[in-house]
Design an enzyme around this catalytic site. Structure first.
Site, PDB file in Angstrom:
ATOM      1  N   ALA A  73      37.183  29.819 104.212  1.00  0.00           N
ATOM      2  CA  ALA A  73      35.730  29.884 104.429  1.00  0.00           C
ATOM      3  C   ALA A  73      35.051  31.409 104.759  1.00  0.00           C
ATOM      4  O   ALA A  73      34.358  31.561 104.643  1.00  0.00           O
ATOM      5  CB  ALA A  73      35.491  28.501 104.897  1.00  0.00           C
TER       6      ALA A  73
ATOM      7  N   LYS B  89      36.621  36.985 100.498  1.00  0.00           N
ATOM      8  CA  LYS B  89      38.180  37.280 101.630  1.00  0.00           C
ATOM      9  C   LYS B  89      39.088  36.950  99.957  1.00  0.00           C
ATOM     10  O   LYS B  89      40.279  37.266  99.557  1.00  0.00           O
ATOM     11  CB  LYS B  89      37.999  37.548 102.774  1.00  0.00           C
ATOM     12  CG  LYS B  89      39.550  38.300 102.977  1.00  0.00           C
ATOM     13  CD  LYS B  89      39.743  38.485 104.356  1.00  0.00           C
ATOM     14  CE  LYS B  89      39.896  37.072 105.389  1.00  0.00           C
ATOM     15  NZ  LYS B  89      40.871  37.070 106.301  1.00  0.00           N
TER      16      LYS B  89
ATOM     17  N   HIS C  76      52.164  54.328  65.043  1.00  0.00           N
ATOM     18  CA  HIS C  76      51.001  55.756  65.406  1.00  0.00           C
ATOM     19  C   HIS C  76      49.435  55.099  65.869  1.00  0.00           C
ATOM     20  O   HIS C  76      49.125  54.855  64.896  1.00  0.00           O
ATOM     21  CB  HIS C  76      51.209  56.365  64.947  1.00  0.00           C
ATOM     22  CG  HIS C  76      53.057  57.163  64.231  1.00  0.00           C
ATOM     23  ND1 HIS C  76      54.091  57.290  64.787  1.00  0.00           N
ATOM     24  CD2 HIS C  76      53.266  56.525  62.914  1.00  0.00           C
ATOM     25  CE1 HIS C  76      55.239  57.285  64.284  1.00  0.00           C
ATOM     26  NE2 HIS C  76      54.448  56.526  63.208  1.00  0.00           N
TER      27      HIS C  76
ATOM     28  N   ALA D  28      49.529  55.613  60.243  1.00  0.00           N
ATOM     29  CA  ALA D  28      49.694  56.047  61.252  1.00  0.00           C
ATOM     30  C   ALA D  28      47.403  56.238  60.686  1.00  0.00           C
ATOM     31  O   ALA D  28      47.301  56.721  60.396  1.00  0.00           O
ATOM     32  CB  ALA D  28      50.299  57.366  61.859  1.00  0.00           C
TER      33      ALA D  28
ATOM     34  N   ARG E 248      38.956  56.429  47.152  1.00  0.00           N
ATOM     35  CA  ARG E 248      38.329  57.352  48.188  1.00  0.00           C
ATOM     36  C   ARG E 248      37.519  58.363  47.432  1.00  0.00           C
ATOM     37  O   ARG E 248      37.976  57.969  46.331  1.00  0.00           O
ATOM     38  CB  ARG E 248      39.423  58.096  49.462  1.00  0.00           C
ATOM     39  CG  ARG E 248      41.100  58.535  47.581  1.00  0.00           C
ATOM     40  CD  ARG E 248      41.845  58.415  47.962  1.00  0.00           C
ATOM     41  NE  ARG E 248      43.198  58.861  47.689  1.00  0.00           N
ATOM     42  CZ  ARG E 248      44.727  59.623  47.747  1.00  0.00           C
ATOM     43  NH1 ARG E 248      44.393  58.722  49.425  1.00  0.00           N
ATOM     44  NH2 ARG E 248      45.623  59.809  46.808  1.00  0.00           N
TER      45      ARG E 248
END
Length: 450
Positions: free
Chosen positions: A10, A22, A345, A362, A422
């Site tokens: 308490a 605490k 990586h 990676a 891409r």
């Protein structure tokens, strides 16, 4: 005979200078209250009562998270330790066993100490826990006559002979429930602070002819935490003990003083932990694994023979199968890494599963968050992910699939298929020289203006 725990939690902890109660300040990632509850759990208590006050709702939540069967009662006014224990009276109504009173800010009690207290209870009505103090300072002294505790003498009231006593009061006790609450009912508050002190039950018990004794433990077990400095010291004590236990269990710590452990860290024998590794809560590492330097693990499972790091981060939900490898600057979150799979990586794997034997190049990123929801990426066995691949979830790559370097994967990839997405490369002769000349001219012009 059954046992009940009453844990006093308490106090506001003014010297902590914190809004957090605490007892909720952590040692090794677990609140001090939880450490106290786990210490008492060795007694297999039939009932556990937490006496809360400041920050009661937060204390209640932490207590019930650790033990959903615990009872949390409120001490609305902090009127002393005897008054605090008395708040547990209703919760223990009808209980006929022993009560052990602990403090929520005393996290280092050992199981054998509590067991010895209950053993002493078989032959005594009231058992107090004491310790041999290296510096008794202003602790209350336990005045013994053989194995009988005659009285507790507070420092300011002690004679020079009594001040020389090094056996001091910890404040913890064990007593039959009915007897304890009868003693507490007789405690008064005729003192400077107007509070009801639990230590007064010793004098009352002696006057009633009850048998009172004290059990000794080492001082470190009774260490209380009242300030940030105390908290840091307590955490250091925990870490030293936990590291020593791991070494005794056959774990190699290459620089023990640099490894930070959580209260629930589990590490198997023949595991090697390199310097500057941090274990958050909820980590299990099986035998024969290697955790390389500067890695951070939390809420994860590392199987036998797996290698983590250096400079790796395993977040909650990371599951590494046997011989999986997680390399430098890799983050794994809520993902299963299959047996022998490699993520070596500069990679983020989140909300995903990777099959056995797969290799993640990676710079691979699982794009798992659309700004509102998380989505999963599923990678089969023996898949090869080329460097700098973006996997836009939800997406699945079948067994044996491959992605070309730099690919952005937005659709499922069939087993054994190659995904390539891409922009086609174009080389423009002499364009770089002209571009540099233009940029340098702009820079020179700006320099003249200034």
């Amino acid at each position: 005979m059954s046992t009940a725990l009453v844990i006093l939690a308490a106090g506001k902890g003014t010297r902590m200078k914190s809004d957090l109660p605490k007892v909720l300040h952590p040692i090794a990632h677990a609140p001090m209250l939880v450490h106290a509850m786990r210490a008492g759990a060795v007694l297999e208590p039939a009932r556990t009562v937490i006496v809360a006050g400041h920050g009661a709702e937060a204390v209640r939540a932490a207590a019930l998270d650790e033990d959903e069967g615990a009872t949390v009662v409120l001490q609305e006014e902090q009127l002393g330790t005897a008054h605090a224990v008395d708040q547990a009276r209703a919760a223990l109504e009808g209980f006929e066993g022993d009560v052990v009173v602990l403090y929520g800010d005393t996290p280092f009690l050992q199981p054998d100490t509590l067991e010895r207290m209950l053993a002493a209870r078989k032959t005594h009505d009231l058992v107090i826990l004491g310790f041999e103090a290296a510096d008794p300072a202003r602790y209350g002294r336990l005045v013994m006559q053989g194995d009988s505790l005659e009285r507790i003498v507070e420092f300011k009231e002690a004679t020079e002979q009594e001040r020389a006593i090094r056996f001091c009061n910890s404040g913890l006790l064990a007593c039959n429930a009915e007897t304890l609450f009868a003693l507490i009912a007789a405690v008064g508050n005729n003192n400077a602070s107007g509070e009801y002190y639990l230590t007064d039950v010793v004098e009352i018990a002696r006057k009633q002819g009850l048998a009172v004794t004290a059990v000794a433990c080492d001082e470190a077990q009774t260490l209380g935490v009242n300030s940030r400095a105390d908290l840091a010291a307590a955490d250091a004590i925990f870490q030293t003990r936990a590291r020593a236990e791991l070494l005794d269990l056959g774990v190699t710590l290459m620089a023990p003083e640099t490894v930070y452990l959580a209260a629930d860290t589990v590490i198997g024998r023949d595991t090697v932990i390199e310097p500057n590794v941090v274990f958050g809560p909820g980590v299990t590492v099986e035998s024969g694994a290697t955790i390389r330097a500067f890695s951070h693990l939390e809420g994860c499972h590392v199987s036998r023979g797996a290698v983590v790091g250096p400079y790796a981060r395993l977040r909650p939900g990371a599951e590494l199968a046997e011989n999986a490898r997680i390399g430098n600057f890799v983050e794994i979150k809520n993902a299963e890494i299959g047996e022998g799979a490699k993520v070596n990586h500069l990679t983020y794997i989140g909300d995903a599963s990777i099959g056995a034997g797969s290799n993640i190049g990676a710079g691979t990123i699982t794009c798992n968050y659309d700004g509102v929801m998380k989505h999963r990426t599923t990678i089969g066995a023996n898949v090869f992910i080329g460097s700098n691949t973006m996997l836009v979830a939800p997406v699945t790559l079948g067994d044996g699939a491959m992605t070309a370097t730099g690919t952005v994967v937005t659709r499922d990839v069939e087993p054994d298929a190659l995904a390539k997405a891409r922009v086609k490369q174009e080389n423009k002769p002499d364009r770089a020289r002209k571009l540099f000349e233009m940029l340098r001219a702009k820079k020179a012009s700006k320099q003249k203006e200034t």
